[in-house]
Design an enzyme around this catalytic site. Structure first.
Site, short mmCIF file in Angstrom:
data_model
loop_
_atom_site.label_atom_id
_atom_site.label_comp_id
_atom_site.label_asym_id
_atom_site.label_seq_id
_atom_site.Cartn_x
_atom_site.Cartn_y
_atom_site.Cartn_z
N ASP A 112 -1.95 2.51 -5.82
CA ASP A 112 -2.81 3.38 -5.01
C ASP A 112 -3.00 4.77 -5.62
O ASP A 112 -3.86 5.53 -5.15
CB ASP A 112 -2.23 3.55 -3.60
CG ASP A 112 -2.39 2.31 -2.75
OD1 ASP A 112 -3.16 1.42 -3.14
OD2 ASP A 112 -1.75 2.24 -1.68
N LYS A 141 -3.89 8.36 3.63
CA LYS A 141 -5.09 7.50 3.67
C LYS A 141 -4.88 6.39 4.68
O LYS A 141 -3.75 6.08 5.10
CB LYS A 141 -5.38 6.91 2.28
CG LYS A 141 -4.26 6.02 1.71
CD LYS A 141 -4.26 4.58 2.16
CE LYS A 141 -3.12 3.78 1.55
NZ LYS A 141 -2.94 2.44 2.18
#
Length: 313
Positions: free
Chosen positions: A154, A29
């Site tokens: 995350d 990401k």
């Protein structure tokens, strides 16, 4: 993999036969924006960040065995340890469901390590989904999120991936429609040849680095309404401190600008930098220049692991 699950009672699972093997891809990401609002009473920082998964991935293979152990073999030997988040994810599931059998994991590592790209967190989330779906484990989505949040801030984002607004420590997720700017169709990532301590980066924040989250919410609103925004509006509260304290990152950023990038941003706590491009021809030219200079670079794009195609504006 889909992300719609039914809730089941998490007790006494015995419905698998040792020998089953499953593969999953685990995507990286970038933080499109990252606003740090301030330090919380628990020592963590309050965040508002827009995250997007990228078409760079590790491959994870999980095989069930009869012995009650978990073993990992990684293409990077230093990651073949019990501290690998994949192992911790498997052990968390085994403990929650009192599983007696074990697993052998093969981990082909492609996503750069300690790079601000969420590789370890993605590995953990992908493994949780693989265990649930591949072995029909009685875990609800709420339970997966609980396990994911315990593994890392995350990790919950990666249970669905795509584009999302993440708040709190990063564990409060608001999925966003797959709208993506035409000006960012292609992305160059550059990973400087250093590691950055996320804890140290946050510890070195000054009050001047804190914001009210308006930058992230402005971009969120533009994405939601498919409105144009200035790439210069993208903001990362950590970027100033990282560029000041890590000269290798600052030098890499200057190298990207000299190679022809108009905008360069830090992903997460770094050290990876990313630069957006509307056209592949321009991106490829810059990519080849940076590669020739010896940098670790990747040419990639936004991706939606659930199979949704992006809508560009």
């Amino acid at each position: 993999m889909g992300n719609a699950y039914t809730t089941s009672q998490s007790t006494g699972y015995t419905g698998s036969t040792p020998g089953r093997t499953r593969f999953v891809q685990s995507y990286a990401k970038i933080n499109l924006t990252l606003d740090v609002l301030g330090r919380r009473a628990d020592g963590f920082h309050e965040l508002v960040t827009l995250m997007q998964t990228l078409d760079i991935y590790d491959t994870i293979c999980v095989s069930e065995i009869e012995e009650p152990r978990v073993e990992i073999i990684c293409s990077r030997p230093e990651l073949s340890t019990a501290e690998n988040l994949i192992v911790r994810a498997v052990q968390a599931v085994r403990q929650r469901l009192s599983l007696e059998h074990g697993f052998v994991i093969e981990h082909q590592k492609r996503v750069p390590v300690a790079a601000g790209l969420g590789g370890g967190s993605s590995n953990a989330a992908a493994t949780l989904l693989l265990l649930k779906e591949g072995w029909d484990l009685p875990l609800s989505m709420a339970e997966l999120h609980e396990i994911a949040a315990a593994l890392g801030s995350d990790v919950p984002f990666f249970l669905a991936g795509g584009l999302a607004l993440c708040e709190g420590r990063g564990e409060r997720i608001t999925p966003l429609a797959p709208h993506w700017p035409q000006a960012m169709r292609w992305l160059i990532l550059l990973k400087p040849a250093i590691s950055v301590s996320t804890a140290l980066v946050f510890r070195n924040l000054s009050p001047a680095d804190y914001s009210d989250g308006a930058s992230s919410r402005k971009i969120q609103d533009a994405l939601a309404h498919k409105s144009n925004f200035q790439l210069s509006d993208l903001h990362n509260s950590l970027q100033r401190g990282v560029l000041e304290r890590y000269p290798e990152v600052a030098q890499a950023r200057e190298g990207m600008l000299r190679a022809g990038t108009a905008h360069v941003f830090l992903s997460g706590s770094g050290p990876t930098l990313f630069a957006p491009f509307a056209q592949l021809s321009n991106a490829s030219q810059v990519y080849q220049q940076l590669l020739a200079q010896g940098y670790e670079v990747y040419l990639t794009r936004a991706i939606y692991p659930q199979g949704t195609e992006a809508s560009f504006f």
